[in-house]
Design an enzyme around this catalytic site. Sequence first.
Site, PDB file in Angstrom:
ATOM      1  N   GLY A 133       0.785  -1.227   0.000  1.00 15.39           N
ATOM      2  CA  GLY A 133       0.000   0.000   0.000  1.00 15.39           C
ATOM      3  C   GLY A 133       0.816   1.275   0.000  1.00 15.39           C
ATOM      4  O   GLY A 133       0.254   2.362  -0.165  1.00 15.39           O
ATOM      5  N   GLU A 134       2.129   1.189   0.202  1.00 12.89           N
ATOM      6  CA  GLU A 134       2.962   2.393   0.177  1.00 12.89           C
ATOM      7  C   GLU A 134       2.938   3.035  -1.210  1.00 12.89           C
ATOM      8  O   GLU A 134       2.821   2.356  -2.222  1.00 12.89           O
ATOM      9  CB  GLU A 134       4.405   2.053   0.557  1.00 12.89           C
ATOM     10  CG  GLU A 134       4.597   1.730   2.023  1.00 12.89           C
ATOM     11  CD  GLU A 134       6.065   1.502   2.372  1.00 12.89           C
ATOM     12  OE1 GLU A 134       6.932   1.725   1.488  1.00 12.89           O
ATOM     13  OE2 GLU A 134       6.337   1.102   3.514  1.00 12.89           O
ATOM     14  N   LYS A 166     -31.933  24.578  10.258  1.00 17.61           N
ATOM     15  CA  LYS A 166     -31.876  23.129  10.424  1.00 17.61           C
ATOM     16  C   LYS A 166     -31.181  22.781  11.729  1.00 17.61           C
ATOM     17  O   LYS A 166     -30.356  23.535  12.241  1.00 17.61           O
ATOM     18  CB  LYS A 166     -31.155  22.469   9.250  1.00 17.61           C
ATOM     19  CG  LYS A 166     -29.651  22.518   9.368  1.00 17.61           C
ATOM     20  CD  LYS A 166     -28.938  21.745   8.295  1.00 17.61           C
ATOM     21  CE  LYS A 166     -27.428  21.858   8.601  1.00 17.61           C
ATOM     22  NZ  LYS A 166     -26.598  21.461   7.511  1.00 17.61           N
ATOM     23  N   ASP A 207     -24.893  25.296  -1.738  1.00 18.80           N
ATOM     24  CA  ASP A 207     -24.024  24.868  -0.643  1.00 18.80           C
ATOM     25  C   ASP A 207     -22.625  24.686  -1.208  1.00 18.80           C
ATOM     26  O   ASP A 207     -22.440  24.629  -2.424  1.00 18.80           O
ATOM     27  CB  ASP A 207     -24.533  23.559  -0.035  1.00 18.80           C
ATOM     28  CG  ASP A 207     -24.251  23.453   1.460  1.00 18.80           C
ATOM     29  OD1 ASP A 207     -23.386  24.220   1.945  1.00 18.80           O
ATOM     30  OD2 ASP A 207     -24.877  22.623   2.131  1.00 18.80           O
ATOM     31  N   ASP A 211     -22.650  16.070   0.632  1.00 22.69           N
ATOM     32  CA  ASP A 211     -22.028  14.801   1.011  1.00 22.69           C
ATOM     33  C   ASP A 211     -23.053  13.675   0.898  1.00 22.69           C
ATOM     34  O   ASP A 211     -23.245  13.106  -0.165  1.00 22.69           O
ATOM     35  CB  ASP A 211     -21.447  14.919   2.419  1.00 22.69           C
ATOM     36  CG  ASP A 211     -20.565  13.741   2.801  1.00 22.69           C
ATOM     37  OD1 ASP A 211     -20.556  12.735   2.063  1.00 22.69           O
ATOM     38  OD2 ASP A 211     -19.887  13.813   3.838  1.00 22.69           O
ATOM     39  N   GLY A 267     -28.449  14.430   2.718  1.00 25.78           N
ATOM     40  CA  GLY A 267     -29.578  14.489   3.640  1.00 25.78           C
ATOM     41  C   GLY A 267     -30.100  15.903   3.798  1.00 25.78           C
ATOM     42  O   GLY A 267     -31.306  16.156   3.708  1.00 25.78           O
TER      43      GLY A 267
END
Length: 321
Positions: free
Chosen positions: A45-46, A202, A228, A232, A235
């Site tokens: 993974g390096e 909110k 915005d 993400d 919601g």
Amino acid sequence: MLNNEYKNSSLKIFSLKGNEALAQEVADQVGIELGKCSVKRFSDGEIQINIEESIRGCDVFIIQPTSYPVNLHLMELLIMIDACKRASAATINIVVPYYGYARQDRKARSRKPITAKLVANLIETAGATRMIALDLHAPQIQGFFDIPIDHLMGVPILAKHFKDDPNINPEECVVVSPDHGGVTRARKLADILKTPIAIIDKRRPRPNVAEVMNIVGEIEGRTAIIIDDIIDTAGTITLAAQALKDKGAKEVYACCTHPVLSGPAKERIENSAIKELIVTNSIHLDEDRKPSNTKELSVAGLIAQAIIRVYERESVSVLFD
């Protein structure tokens, strides 16, 4: 393409794995080829990065959003900065269209880290001499750095889309901020479109869970444009869209600079009251994460202009004033 006078100059643009399509588009706009470098991973993974051309004495620009997978892309960026420093680059300018960890910019509770500041420390320690950023989640993140920051804005690009769309009449629109923190951004868009603004109050009981409470502003009979910086899990934006519809909005559009679109975002947006989602390509968006009603706008021209102005030692403020 803006010009080709930089082909044999000391200006070098490199792309890592975060958003290669955007980097190529930026290089095309500037009028040069992308610098040659390889980004590989060892079996454990390096990350291994090799710059395959001389950059001694050059002004280097590294394009890398630290988006998903955030930690991998951040490490690529840090290693590339170090490689450029050890290769004797004159300046190391990082172009970060999306700054990961920006939402961890303060101690919301006791014993919480300020990870946005930690990332700034890592970038500076690695050897970056300047950062070009786009719509930081919190503008005060610029204060976490001691190197120069050029903070570009995506609002004018989004505004141009709405002004040019024949199906939208700005005189019948209202720009909506999904929370109190986004009022400044909403006001900028509203000023360009010459529309009123509204605010959604909110409450967020826990991370990634939002509950829309009430709406401040006139909505009935208008086309609502929610803006915005980041979407993400979607919601907030989908609950906001439904609340606006319930208040009599004719149509609801949503827009953002950074389409993170994680988890259930795609399904939520497609099944929501949002007619169209307008985003930029600050983050590479795979087709399986892109809602079917999405329109993507390019920030390549803006970034290319910023790179040229920094390279020419000209003012960048004209791009965001």
